[in-house]
Each structure stands twice: as structure tokens, then as C-alpha cells.
Design a protein around this motif. Structure first.
Motif, PDB file in Angstrom:
ATOM      1  N   ARG A 159       4.845  36.968  55.502  1.00  0.00           N
ATOM      2  CA  ARG A 159       5.170  36.912  56.928  1.00  0.00           C
ATOM      3  C   ARG A 159       4.803  38.187  57.662  1.00  0.00           C
ATOM      4  NH1 ARG A 159       9.956  34.451  54.960  1.00  0.00           N
ATOM      5  NH2 ARG A 159      11.128  36.378  55.271  1.00  0.00           N
ATOM      6  N   SER A 160       4.697  39.305  56.949  1.00  0.00           N
ATOM      7  CA  SER A 160       4.340  40.566  57.612  1.00  0.00           C
ATOM      8  C   SER A 160       2.844  40.595  57.866  1.00  0.00           C
ATOM      9  CB  SER A 160       4.749  41.756  56.743  1.00  0.00           C
ATOM     10  OG  SER A 160       4.077  41.711  55.498  1.00  0.00           O
ATOM     11  N   PRO A 161       2.421  40.837  59.106  1.00  0.00           N
ATOM     12  CA  PRO A 161       0.992  40.786  59.432  1.00  0.00           C
ATOM     13  C   PRO A 161       0.213  41.877  58.713  1.00  0.00           C
ATOM     14  CG  PRO A 161       2.260  41.685  61.261  1.00  0.00           C
ATOM     15  CD  PRO A 161       3.252  41.223  60.251  1.00  0.00           C
ATOM     16  N   VAL A 162      -0.904  41.496  58.099  1.00  0.00           N
ATOM     17  CA  VAL A 162      -1.759  42.440  57.381  1.00  0.00           C
ATOM     18  C   VAL A 162      -2.691  43.112  58.375  1.00  0.00           C
ATOM     19  CG1 VAL A 162      -3.484  42.685  55.559  1.00  0.00           C
ATOM     20  CG2 VAL A 162      -1.634  41.019  55.315  1.00  0.00           C
ATOM     21  N   GLU A 163      -2.855  44.428  58.237  1.00  0.00           N
ATOM     22  CA  GLU A 163      -3.766  45.149  59.115  1.00  0.00           C
ATOM     23  C   GLU A 163      -5.186  44.662  58.900  1.00  0.00           C
ATOM     24  OE1 GLU A 163      -3.175  49.238  58.288  1.00  0.00           O
ATOM     25  OE2 GLU A 163      -1.191  49.329  59.215  1.00  0.00           O
ATOM     26  N   GLU A 164      -5.967  44.667  59.978  1.00  0.00           N
ATOM     27  CA  GLU A 164      -7.314  44.121  59.941  1.00  0.00           C
ATOM     28  C   GLU A 164      -8.149  44.829  58.869  1.00  0.00           C
ATOM     29  OE1 GLU A 164     -11.022  43.157  62.976  1.00  0.00           O
ATOM     30  OE2 GLU A 164      -9.190  44.116  63.710  1.00  0.00           O
ATOM     31  N   GLY A 165      -8.755  44.017  58.001  1.00  0.00           N
ATOM     32  CA  GLY A 165      -9.593  44.571  56.939  1.00  0.00           C
ATOM     33  C   GLY A 165      -8.812  45.071  55.745  1.00  0.00           C
ATOM     34  N   GLY A 166      -7.481  45.006  55.797  1.00  0.00           N
ATOM     35  CA  GLY A 166      -6.668  45.529  54.710  1.00  0.00           C
ATOM     36  C   GLY A 166      -6.250  44.448  53.734  1.00  0.00           C
ATOM     37  N   GLU A 167      -5.679  44.883  52.612  1.00  0.00           N
ATOM     38  CA  GLU A 167      -5.187  43.972  51.593  1.00  0.00           C
ATOM     39  C   GLU A 167      -3.698  43.746  51.771  1.00  0.00           C
ATOM     40  OE1 GLU A 167      -6.306  45.838  47.888  1.00  0.00           O
ATOM     41  OE2 GLU A 167      -7.922  44.385  47.611  1.00  0.00           O
ATOM     42  N   SER A 168      -3.203  42.730  51.100  1.00  0.00           N
ATOM     43  CA  SER A 168      -1.778  42.452  51.127  1.00  0.00           C
ATOM     44  C   SER A 168      -1.021  43.614  50.488  1.00  0.00           C
ATOM     45  CB  SER A 168      -1.484  41.157  50.371  1.00  0.00           C
ATOM     46  OG  SER A 168      -0.116  41.040  50.074  1.00  0.00           O
ATOM     47  N   SER A 169       0.216  43.792  50.916  1.00  0.00           N
ATOM     48  CA  SER A 169       1.040  44.861  50.347  1.00  0.00           C
ATOM     49  C   SER A 169       1.344  44.620  48.874  1.00  0.00           C
ATOM     50  CB  SER A 169       2.346  44.977  51.134  1.00  0.00           C
ATOM     51  OG  SER A 169       3.047  43.736  51.122  1.00  0.00           O
ATOM     52  N   LEU A 170       1.113  43.396  48.396  1.00  0.00           N
ATOM     53  CA  LEU A 170       1.382  43.067  46.991  1.00  0.00           C
ATOM     54  C   LEU A 170       0.116  43.046  46.140  1.00  0.00           C
ATOM     55  CD1 LEU A 170       3.906  40.113  47.523  1.00  0.00           C
ATOM     56  CD2 LEU A 170       4.443  42.491  47.038  1.00  0.00           C
ATOM     57  N   ALA A 171      -1.021  43.400  46.729  1.00  0.00           N
ATOM     58  CA  ALA A 171      -2.290  43.251  46.023  1.00  0.00           C
ATOM     59  C   ALA A 171      -2.323  44.058  44.730  1.00  0.00           C
ATOM     60  CB  ALA A 171      -3.444  43.667  46.935  1.00  0.00           C
ATOM     61  N   GLU A 172      -1.760  45.264  44.739  1.00  0.00           N
ATOM     62  CA  GLU A 172      -1.831  46.107  43.541  1.00  0.00           C
ATOM     63  C   GLU A 172      -0.953  45.581  42.404  1.00  0.00           C
ATOM     64  OE1 GLU A 172       0.270  49.981  43.928  1.00  0.00           O
ATOM     65  OE2 GLU A 172       0.553  49.376  46.035  1.00  0.00           O
ATOM     66  N   TYR A 173      -0.036  44.654  42.718  1.00  0.00           N
ATOM     67  CA  TYR A 173       0.838  44.104  41.678  1.00  0.00           C
ATOM     68  C   TYR A 173       0.423  42.682  41.286  1.00  0.00           C
ATOM     69  CZ  TYR A 173       3.526  47.852  43.835  1.00  0.00           C
ATOM     70  OH  TYR A 173       3.912  49.056  44.364  1.00  0.00           O
ATOM     71  N   ARG A 174      -0.756  42.285  41.696  1.00  0.00           N
ATOM     72  CA  ARG A 174      -1.193  40.907  41.479  1.00  0.00           C
ATOM     73  C   ARG A 174      -1.133  40.514  40.009  1.00  0.00           C
ATOM     74  NH1 ARG A 174      -5.222  37.961  39.863  1.00  0.00           N
ATOM     75  NH2 ARG A 174      -6.327  39.763  39.054  1.00  0.00           N
ATOM     76  N   GLN A 175      -1.704  41.328  39.143  1.00  0.00           N
ATOM     77  CA  GLN A 175      -1.766  40.970  37.733  1.00  0.00           C
ATOM     78  C   GLN A 175      -0.384  40.932  37.102  1.00  0.00           C
ATOM     79  OE1 GLN A 175      -4.822  40.029  36.419  1.00  0.00           O
ATOM     80  NE2 GLN A 175      -3.413  39.174  34.907  1.00  0.00           N
ATOM     81  N   SER A 176       0.454  41.897  37.470  1.00  0.00           N
ATOM     82  CA  SER A 176       1.815  41.928  36.913  1.00  0.00           C
ATOM     83  C   SER A 176       2.630  40.724  37.375  1.00  0.00           C
ATOM     84  CB  SER A 176       2.520  43.220  37.332  1.00  0.00           C
ATOM     85  OG  SER A 176       1.831  44.354  36.865  1.00  0.00           O
TER      86      SER A 176
END
Length: 1040
Positions: A431-448
Motif C-alpha cells: 500500500r505504500s507508494p514506491v518511489e519512481e524507478g525504485g524497488e519495493s521496500s521488501l525487495a532485499e528480503y525476497r529470497q528469505s
């Protein structure tokens, strides 16, 4: 001399008008005839009089030494201006305004009429510039507003609003003096009608940027003293002002400007510390409204206190509304701080605020067994969902912590809690808007995240698996968290849960997750799930010899696969993969190569319908259905009907054909109207002239007419139900070829066919077409011929005609329904025919049950989904016209025929809104009481179902018949029918809401009688008996 003679008549007329005006003035002032004001106003409007002449005519009255006489004169002048202000000239407005300003200094009796006149003048489009300031000066200096009566204060506020609308520039030119004058006028106001206007004025001052000057705090104080609003309107309040109106109006004022922040925020914190739930709720909702216009500078000083109050309310409150409002306020606060523009030397308020939240909440996430884990998670989620910055900050702390705790704890209940919290965080991050061109705040935890979810899906606990599936659904719907091999692994897990015999809830969630992810990851589902489901259904479910019935586990697996195929059909590519599998199942059931239960074939049809409805918005899928699926299914049905070796084909069964009808209806009712009309035309030509060239396997006998009834062709004529589903679901403006011939054939089939399913389907099809048939002579002639034939059959005494009376009655019933929906004039006489049939020995019961059809929406025809012509409130109109006739018929009919009238009436009443029933209850209650004691169990149950919701409202008229009602209800508690026993107990339970002095005399008798159903052999009856007897036992006790 000539000039004098020519002017004489005009002068005479003017003199006559002057005398008439003086006469009207005298009658109003001296004769106390208020109606004369309207006569004078009419004269001013028509030009017979002028306002200035009226003032001259009132000269002696306005200068009278008697205040009441002067007041009467000003009242007359104000009444006339009130009706003529739009036609006044600028000079007239100026003169009158000066006059009224002087009158403000006069006796207090005159003030109300002066204010009324000024209110009218401020609405005049001819109000000269500069007068607004003069009027305000007189108002603020010469009168003390709060010493006036309510109506006069209302006038003052109306004058201010009028001037703010037409002379805003002049008012702003006064600077803060206008605000000061308004504050003095409003200070101490108590009437809710005036408060609404006052709040509107204050809102205008704030929103239109009036200068507040040194009076900012004073304006806040004079309005905030009403916070929180504690107002309960009196019953039957004619003004219609509600507490919500005042709350929203005051909230708009308090939250309108950041200049109020230093005063408002301490007030809100104070109200949050109170013990009054409504005050807390209002404070939190006001805070949420405020932060939309505030910046970090206004909030900075109060952030710790605000956070402490919000945290306390979410942690400790017992009210869901307060908790929800607290979370919304926290979300708004964080969003406000996220919008702040930082300078190099400014403190990052968002960082500071988030550190507070994380510090107070994160340690609770390490204790999944304790109750504070969920409040803490909700607070963190509310803050994280407000902005991308907040989401990144909180995710960096919370997600690793939750992953660590998941791996640390081994109990499935603890892991389930942590996984559900994690799922909520994934939703909040989305629900939190992602900044233009940026990744989701959870992207670095995707694999985990994926590893934890797949670990949960492999666990033996079904509850943990269910939570894992929901978390997988959240991950899959979050952009950038599921791709590559993880998608394939996820699809494999979903396939496993569908194909294996797992917990029912787990299986349902797996199907929900499959449907949710299929539209996003179509390729993976096409390449992995669909082949797995296809192989399983063809090998295990349909791979048998057809001689031995499938095991129950195989039947359950079959149903799961069919439902899953429908659930994932959310994309045109998937539709083209899943539908052929279902069609293959239908074909296998038709050929008899495998043994499939009729229920399973019906399930296939129902899921085909679901796929059609899911694909409503796709033109590609619509084309596929109309060009491939519908012709194929129709071809299979025709093969089953025409080939006698297919006598065991389920496609010959009425229930299966009935399940296919919604498939045809959904396809014809789609948004692709041209395609639907083309398919309907092709099917129509098949039924009328035997043109089967559009079918995939054209092996139908040539020139066959499927609408011609014979003694041995019911398998063919019953296919008319599929024709009904197709042609009766088209839009009203769709054109069909050979429509008149079709109606003729349907009429013949409805009246002569001996097969009940066929003649009923034909009658429904005829009704569906007539409902949309254009009005005019052609329709009138069609209906006249049809009704003549029906009358002939129903009134005939010949044996050949009497055998067709049931068909004719069915035809009449559906035709009445079609005309009733569109308010056709013939619906009333047709209803009268049905009423006459209630006393018919052979058709009376059918006629009574037919009223249920007239009041309810059939699922397959004559409903809004089929684009039927359904007028508003047709049920209420039908009830109004029919109920008196039913009452009259009941009273005049012999005893053995009364049950039919009662049954018909109960069917009508059960479909009406409760408000309509309550208003008509006095006239209908005697019949309802008769229905309760009727020997027909269907009438009893229907009447009890109608009475129960009325008893919950306890209309006063019921108390007049309480003795009779309780006696009858107690008798029904021992009825042979379980449903009647249950409903009678529910009605007795509802009676305990009556006033104590009314119901208490029956307590002892009722308690003795209710002891019997406590030992009923049915658990559901015992349950209702316990509830009812418990309420009766507590009557007269403390708190009741």
C-alpha cells in the motif's frame, strides 16, 4: 387644455393605486391581516406599486410613537422585500439599507423584523458596493447577538453568510475586525441550527484566507468549546439536524488551518486521556483530519505525547472503532511527516517518530504467544503503509526480526502467528507508494520471504500451511517479490494442495491463492498446474472402466480439480487451456466410456458458468466461448437427444440441462452484444429450421424442428431450455430473426406438450421474450390471442382440454410474471385470473404456490442479470393491489379453501420489506394468526417466517392479540415438522422484547410449555428451546 385632459386619466389611475396601497397598508397594520403583505408584494412585482411608494405610504406608521405600530410597519416592509428582493433597483436597496440600519437602534420589538429585511437585502443582486461594511458595522455595534431569540440569531448568521458570498473583497478589507465581530456574535451560541451556520462561517473564514490577525486563538476558543459534540436530537426533530452533521462541521473548522495546531493538539491529547469512548473516537478522527494539512513544524513538539496516547488506545481499548481510528491517526501522522521537506539544519521528524514506534513495539514481536503481538504489529503496519520512506525504515527492522523469530521458534502455533504478522506487513508495504524507478521496500528480503513461505507449506500442520498459502498470495501479488524458479515452485505447491487430500480450509485457500496469482503469472500456471490437473483428472478420475463407480476420495478429488480449473481461468490464455479439459469431461460422460455421477457433471457445468462470468470483460474469451464452447456443448446435447444409444448420457437429464442454462445465459449476457446476438440467431435457426451448420459435428437429422412435440421426443424438445438461456439473456434492444414464428412455436409447445420440464421451459422462454417485446399493437394482438387460448383450455370441460390445464396454468403464471415486471396493463386482470384459480379443486394449490414465483426472482430468466424489463418497487405495487383481494377472498371462501388464500398471502408477505409489512400489519394480522393455525405445514412455516422479523420490532398492534399468538406458538413447539418447531421457538424468543408489564402475565405458562422442547430429539430444536426459555426465565429479573 389637451395635455391636461390626456394626463387626467393617468393621474386618476395613479391616485387610485395610491389609495389602494394605503388601504392595504391600513388593513395589514390596523386590521392585523397578514395576507395583505402578499397582495402588496404582488403589486410591487407587477409594477403597480414601488418599494419607495410603500415606504412613503408607511410614513405615519414608521414614525408612530407606539413601538408595536412601528414594528408592524417594519414587518410589512420586510415581508414585501422578502418576496421582491430580486427585482429591487440599486437606489432602492441603498435607501432601504440605510433605513434598516437606523431601525437597529430602535425598540427591541422591531429588531426581528429589521434583521429579516436586512437578510433579504443582502441577497439582492443590486446590493451597492460599500454597503456590506456599513451593514456589518451596524450589526456588530448596535445589537448584542446572543441576547436575541434563536430565529433572530439565525438571521444574523444568514446575513454574514450572504455577505461572505457576494461581498468577500469588502469583508476582507476590514482585516481582523470582521473576525472579531463574528467571534463576539457567536460567543455563547447553543442552538444546533445556529451552530451549523456559525461553523460554516468559521470554515469560510479559514478556507478563504480571511485575516485572523491577533484573534487566531479567540476564533479557536469560540469554536473548540463545543468539542467534542454531545448532542442527541429530540425524537421526530423537524429540522433533521444530527450529531454527525455538527461533528463534521466542527471538525472542518478545527482542522482547517495549521494556525490552530498549538491550541488544538493539546486539546486532542486531553480528550484522549478521558474515559469517554465517544470523546476519544472524535479526538482521533479529528487528528486524522488535521494532519492532512499540517507540517512537521506544527507536530514536532507534540509527537511523543500523541504517540503515547495512540499506543495506549490501540494496546488497551475494548472498542474496535477507537482502535481503528487510532491506527488511521497514526497512518496520517506518519504520512504528514513523510511529506515534510527537510533542510540541511533541520531535524528529521519522521526518523525520530519512527524510532519511537519501533522502540515501543518491536520487542513484542519476539513474544508470539502474548496478546500484545497483534496490537504492536498493527501499529507498525499502519505507520509502514503511509509512505515509502516509512515502509523502508520499518521493514529494515521488522522483517529480519520476524524471519529470525520464525526460525527460532519451532511450535507451529507460534510460527503461524509470526507468518500472519509477516503477511500483514507485506500488504502494508504494497500500500505504500514506491518511489519512481525504485524497488519495493521488501525487495532485499525476497529470497528469505520465499524460503520461509515454502518452509511453512512443507510443514505437517494444516493451520500453518493455510497461513503459508495466504502469505504466498500476498508475496505473489506484491510486485517484484516472486519470479523465476520461485514462481514455478509456488505453482507446484499450489497444485499439490489441490491434488492431495488435505484439510478443507487449506484446499479452499489454495484455490483462492491460485486464482489470485494466475492472472499475474499466467505462463507458469499454463505450463505447470494445468497439465498436472489435466493428467490427474483424466487418469485417476476418468481413467476407470466405467463399470465400477469411483471411490469417494476420487469423487472429492474430481470436484477439487474442476473447481481449481475454474478458479485459475482469469486470463484468456488460461481459459483456452482449462475449458477444453472440462469439455473433455462432458464428452466422456456423454459417450459413457467412464462412469461419472450426475452431481459431478452438474459441477462441471456450474464451473463452466463461473469461467464465463470471470471472463465477462475479455473480448478474446468471449469470442472463444461463442465460437467454440457454446456450439460444442450444444452439439453434445443434441447428440444425446437424437441418438437412442445415448439413453444413459447425463446430458439427457433435466438437472444437467438446468445446470447448462446459466452457461448459455452468462455467455449471452456478456458485454460483447454483437457476438451474443449472432450466437442467439444461429441457435434460433437450429431450433426453427434445423440449421446445424455452425455446430462442430453436424450429425443432426436435417430439417428437424426441435420445438415440435411428439409422444416420444421429449429428449429433443426439452432442449428448449438451452434456447431460453440464450435468447432470453440478450439486451432489450437486441433483434432476433423469425421472432414471431418462435413465439408461435413456444405457445404451441407450452400448451400441448405433456413433458413438464419441456412445457415449463417453453413457457419461461415465451415469458422472457414477451417481457422485452416492444409495446404496441403487435404485442397487444399477440397477448390477446395467447390469453384467449389459455382461457379456452382452463374453462373447457372436455376431457381433451382438461388434460392440458396444468400446462395452460403454468403458461399463464409465467406470462403474468413477465407482464407484472414491466407494469403492463394486462398484469392486473391476469392476477385476478390467478386469484380465481385459488378455489379451483385441481389447480388451487398450484395457484397459491404461484404467488411465490410472482414475488421472487427466478435464477435463469426474468431477472436483471438477463436484462429483463424490471420496474422499481413492483413487489410493493403488486402487494397493494392484491392483498385486499386476498383478504376479501379469504373471508368469503369456504373453510376448505381458506388455506390457499393464506398460502398465497404468506408468499407475498415473505418477499416484502419489513417497513411495508409494519404499516399494513393491523389489517393483515388476523390472517397471519389464521395462517399459524392452518393445518397446511407449508402455510404454517411461511407465516412464522413472516411473523418473526415483525416480532423483533414488536409493533403495538401485536400486543392486542398476544394471548392468541402465544397460545398458537406454544402449540407449534410440538409440531411434527422440525422447521416449524424451530421457527415457533424463535418467535417466542422474540416476544420477550415486549414491555415487561405486557409479557410478564404469560411467563409461568410459557416456561412450563417450553420445558417440553428441551428434550426434543433434534439438537437444533433443543438449542432454540434453551435460548427462548432462558430469556423467558429472566423476565422480571435485575437488568431486564
Amino acid at each position: 387644455m389637451c395635455d391636461l385632459r390626456s394626463k387626467a386619466p393617468r393621474m386618476h389611475a395613479m391616485a387610485g393605486d395610491g389609495l389602494e396601497l394605503l388601504s392595504l397598508v391600513e388593513e395589514f397594520v390596523v386590521g392585523q391581516q397578514d395576507s395583505k403583505a402578499e397582495d402588496i408584494a404582488t403589486g410591487v412585482t407587477t409594477g403597480q406599486f414601488t418599494i419607495l411608494k410603500l415606504v412613503e405610504g408607511l410614513g405615519s406608521v414608521l414614525t408612530s410613537c407606539e413601538p408595536r405600530t412601528r414594528g408592524r410597519g417594519v414587518q410589512l416592509l420586510s415581508s414585501v422585500i422578502q418576496q421582491c428582493y430580486a427585482n429591487l433597483q440599486e437606489q432602492e436597496v441603498q435607501v432601504l439599507t440605510k433605513f434598516y440600519e437606523n431601525r437597529l437602534k430602535d425598540h427591541y420589538i422591531i429588531t426581528p423584523h429589521v434583521l429579516q429585511g436586512l437578510k433579504s437585502l443582502t441577497m439582492s443582486p443590486a446590493l451597492p458596493s460599500g454597503l456590506a461594511v456599513s451593514i456589518l458595522g451596524s450589526l456588530f455595534q448596535d445589537i448584542h447577538v446572543q441576547s436575541l431569540m434563536q430565529a433572530e440569531r439565525f438571521c444574523v448568521y444568514s446575513i454574514l453568510l450572504n455577505l461572505m458570498g457576494s461581498c468577500e473583497g469588502e469583508l476582507k478589507g476590514l482585516g481582523a475586525n470582521f473576525v472579531f465581530g463574528f467571534i463576539q456574535a457567536m460567543d455563547g451560541e447553543k442552538d444546533p441550527r445556529n451552530l451549523l451556520l456559525s461553523f460554516q462561517i468559521a470554515q469560510n473564514i479559514i478556507n478563504r484566507k480571511y485575516e485572523l490577525g491577533t484573534f487566531t486563538e479567540e476564533l479557536f476558543e469560540v469554536t473548540s468549546c463545543y468539542f467534542p459534540i454531545d448532542f442527541n436530537p429530540p425524537p421526530n426533530d423537524p429540522h433533521g439536524i444530527t450529531q454527525k452533521d455538527l461533528v463534521l462541521s466542527l471538525r472542518a473548522v478545527l482542522s482547517g488551518t495549521p494556525q490552530f495546531a498549538e491550541f488544538l493538539l493539546p486539546l486532542l491529547i486531553e480528550k484522549l486521556d478521558s474515559d469517554i469512548q465517544s470523546a476519544k473516537l472524535d479526538a482521533l478522527q479529528t487528528l486524522t483530519a488535521c494532519v492532512a494539512s499540517y507540517g512537521h513544524k506544527e507536530l514536532k513538539e507534540f509527537l511523543p505525547s500523541l504517540w503515547s496516547s495512540i499506543r495506549r488506545e490501540v494496546f488497551q481499548t475494548a472498542s474496535e472503532k477507537v482502535e481503528s481510528a487510532g491506527l488511521s491517526a497514526l497512518h496520517g501522522l506518519t504520512a504528514c511527516l513523510s511529506r515534510s521537506v527537510l533542510t540541511c539544519d533541520s531535524e528529521d521528524s519522521l526518523e525520530t517518530f519512527l524510532n519511537l514506534i519501533v522502540k515501543d513495539c518491536q520487542h513484542h514481536l519476539c513474544e508470539p504467544d502474548l496478546k500484545l503481538v497483534w496490537p504492536s504489529a498493527k501499529l507498525l503496519q499502519a505507520a509502514a503503509s503511509s509512505s515509502f520512506r516509512a515502509s523502508c525504515k520499518i521493514s529494515r527492522v521488522v522483517v529480519p526480526l520476524l524471519l529470525e523469530q520464525y526460525n527460532h521458534h519451532v511450535q507451529s502455533t507460534q510460527r503461524r502467528t509470526l507468518l500472519e504478522v509477516l503477511q500483514k506487513f507485506i500488504h502494508s508495504a504494497k500500500r505504500s507508494p514506491v518511489e519512481e524507478g525504485g524497488e519495493s521496500s521488501l525487495a532485499e528480503y525476497r529470497q528469505s520471504l520465499c524460503s520461509v513461505v515454502f518452509c511453512a507449506l512443507s510443514d505437517s500442520s494444516s493451520a500453518l500451511q493455510t497461513s503459508g498459502l495466504r502469505t504466498l498470495m500476498a508475496i505473489g501479488n506484491h510486485p517484484g517479490l516472486l519470479f523465476g524458479t520461485d514462481i514455478e515452485l509456488a505453482v507446484d505447491h499450489l497444485s499439490k494442495f489441490i491434488l492431495e487430500d488435505v484439510d478443507n480450509e487449506t484446499s479452499l485457500v489454495a484455490m483462492e491463492a491460485s486464482g489470485s496469482l494466475a492472472c499475474l503469472h499466467t505462463t507458469a500456471f499454463c505450463s505447470r498446474m494445468v497439465p498436472a490437473l489435466k493428467e490427474k483428472i483424466l487418469s485417476d478420475c476418468l481413467g476407470g472402466s466405467g463399470e465400477t463407480p469411483p471411490a469417494k476420495s476420487q469423487q472429492a478429488l474430481f470436484l477439487r480439480i474442476v473447481r481449481a480449473l475454474a478458479a485459475i481461468s482469469t486470463h484468456p490464455n488460461l481459459v483456452r487451456e482449462t475449458v477444453p479439459i472440462l469439455l473433455q469431461v462432458l464428452s466422456a460422460s456423454h459417450t459413457g466410456n467412464v462412469q461419472i455421477r450426475q452431481e459431478d457433471v452438474i459441477s462441471v457445468c456450474q464451473n463452466l458458468q463461473c469461467i464465463v462470468e470471470l471472463a465477462q470483460g475479455s473480448e478474446e474469451s468471449a469470442c472463444y466461448f461463442h465460437e467454440t464452447v457454446i456450439p460444442y456443448v450444444l452439439g453434445l446435447s443434441l447428440q444425446a437427444a437424437f441418438h437412442k444409444e445415448r439413453t444413459l448420457s447425463p446430458l439427457r437429464e433435466e438437472k444437467v440441462l438446468s445446470a447448462l442454462v446459466p452457461v448459455f445465459s452468462a455467455a449471452s449476457g456478456c458485454s460483447q452484444h454483437m457476438l451474443a446476438a449472432q450466437t442467439a440467431s444461429q441457435i434460433l435457426m437450429l431450433f426453427l429450421v434445423g440449421d446445424a451448420t455452425f455446430l462442430p459435428e453436424n450429425n443432426v437429422p436435417q430439417n428437424v424442428n426441435l420445438l415440435k412435440s411428439h409422444s416420444d421426443n421429449s429428449a429433443q424438445t426439452q432442449l428448449v431450455c438451452l434456447l431460453m438461456g440464450c435468447v432470453c439473456s440478450l439486451p432489450i434492444n437486441a433483434e432476433l430473426p423469425m421472432l414471431d414464428q418462435l413465439l408461435t412455436e413456444l405457445e404451441e409447445l407450452s400448451c400441448t406438450c405433456l413433458h413438464p420440464f419441456t412445457y415449463t421451459s417453453a413457457a419461461k422462454c415465451f415469458a422472457g421474450l414477451v417481457n422485452k417485446y416492444p409495446s404496441g399493437q403487435k404485442l397487444d394482438q399477440l397477448l390477446e390471442n395467447t390469453l384467449t387460448r389459455i382461457d379456452t383450455i382452463l374453462t373447457s370441460t372436455e376431457p381433451s382440454s382438461s388434460s392440458n390445464q396444468k400446462q395452460a396454468f403454468t403458461f399463464l403464471l409465467w406470462l403474468t410474471k413477465a407482464l407484472l415486471l414491466r407494469y403492463h396493463p394486462l398484469s392486473a386482470p391476469l392476477t385476478d385470473k390467478l386469484l380465481c384459480l385459488l378455489v379451483d379443486p385441481s389447480l388451487g394449490t398450484l395457484a397459491a404456490d404461484g404467488f411465490a414465483l410472482l414475488m421472487n426472482d427466478p435464477p435463469d430468466v426474468l431477472n436483471k442479470a438477463c436484462h429483463a424489463d424490471v420496474r422499481m418497487m413492483y413487489r410493493q405495487r403488486f402487494f397493494t393491489e392484491t392483498a385486499p383481494k386476498l383478504v376479501q377472498g379469504f373471508n368469503s371462501s369456504p373453510k376448505e379453501m381458506k388455506s390457499s388464500y393464506l398460502k398465497a398471502l404468506s408468499h407475498i408477505l415473505n418477499c416484502l420489506p419489513k417497513q411495508v409489512l409494519i404499516s399494513e400489519l393491523p389489517a393483515l394480522l388476523p390472517l397471519l394468526l389464521e395462517g399459524v393455525s392452518c393445518p397446511d405445514s407449508e402455510v404454517q412455516l411461511s407465516t412464522l417466517s413472516c411473523l418473526h422479523p415483525l416480532l423483533l420490532d414488536i409493533p403495538q398492534v401485536l400486543t392486542l392479540h398476544l394471548e392468541t399468538l402465544i397460545t398458537k406458538l406454544l402449540g407449534l413447539t410440538s409440531s411434527a415438522a422440525m422447521k416449524i418447531r424451530i421457527m415457533s421457538l424463535r418467535c417466542l424468543h422474540a416476544l420477550t422484547q415486549l414491555p415487561l408489564h405486557v409479557i410478564l402475565p404469560f411467563r409461568s405458562r410459557t416456561l412450563r410449555a417450553l420445558a417440553v422442547p428441551l428434550d426434543d430429539k433434534k439438537r437444533l430444536v433443543r438449542k432454540e428451546a434453551v435460548l427462548a426459555r432462558g430469556e423467558w426465565f429472566l423476565l422480571g429479573g435485575p437488568g431486564k
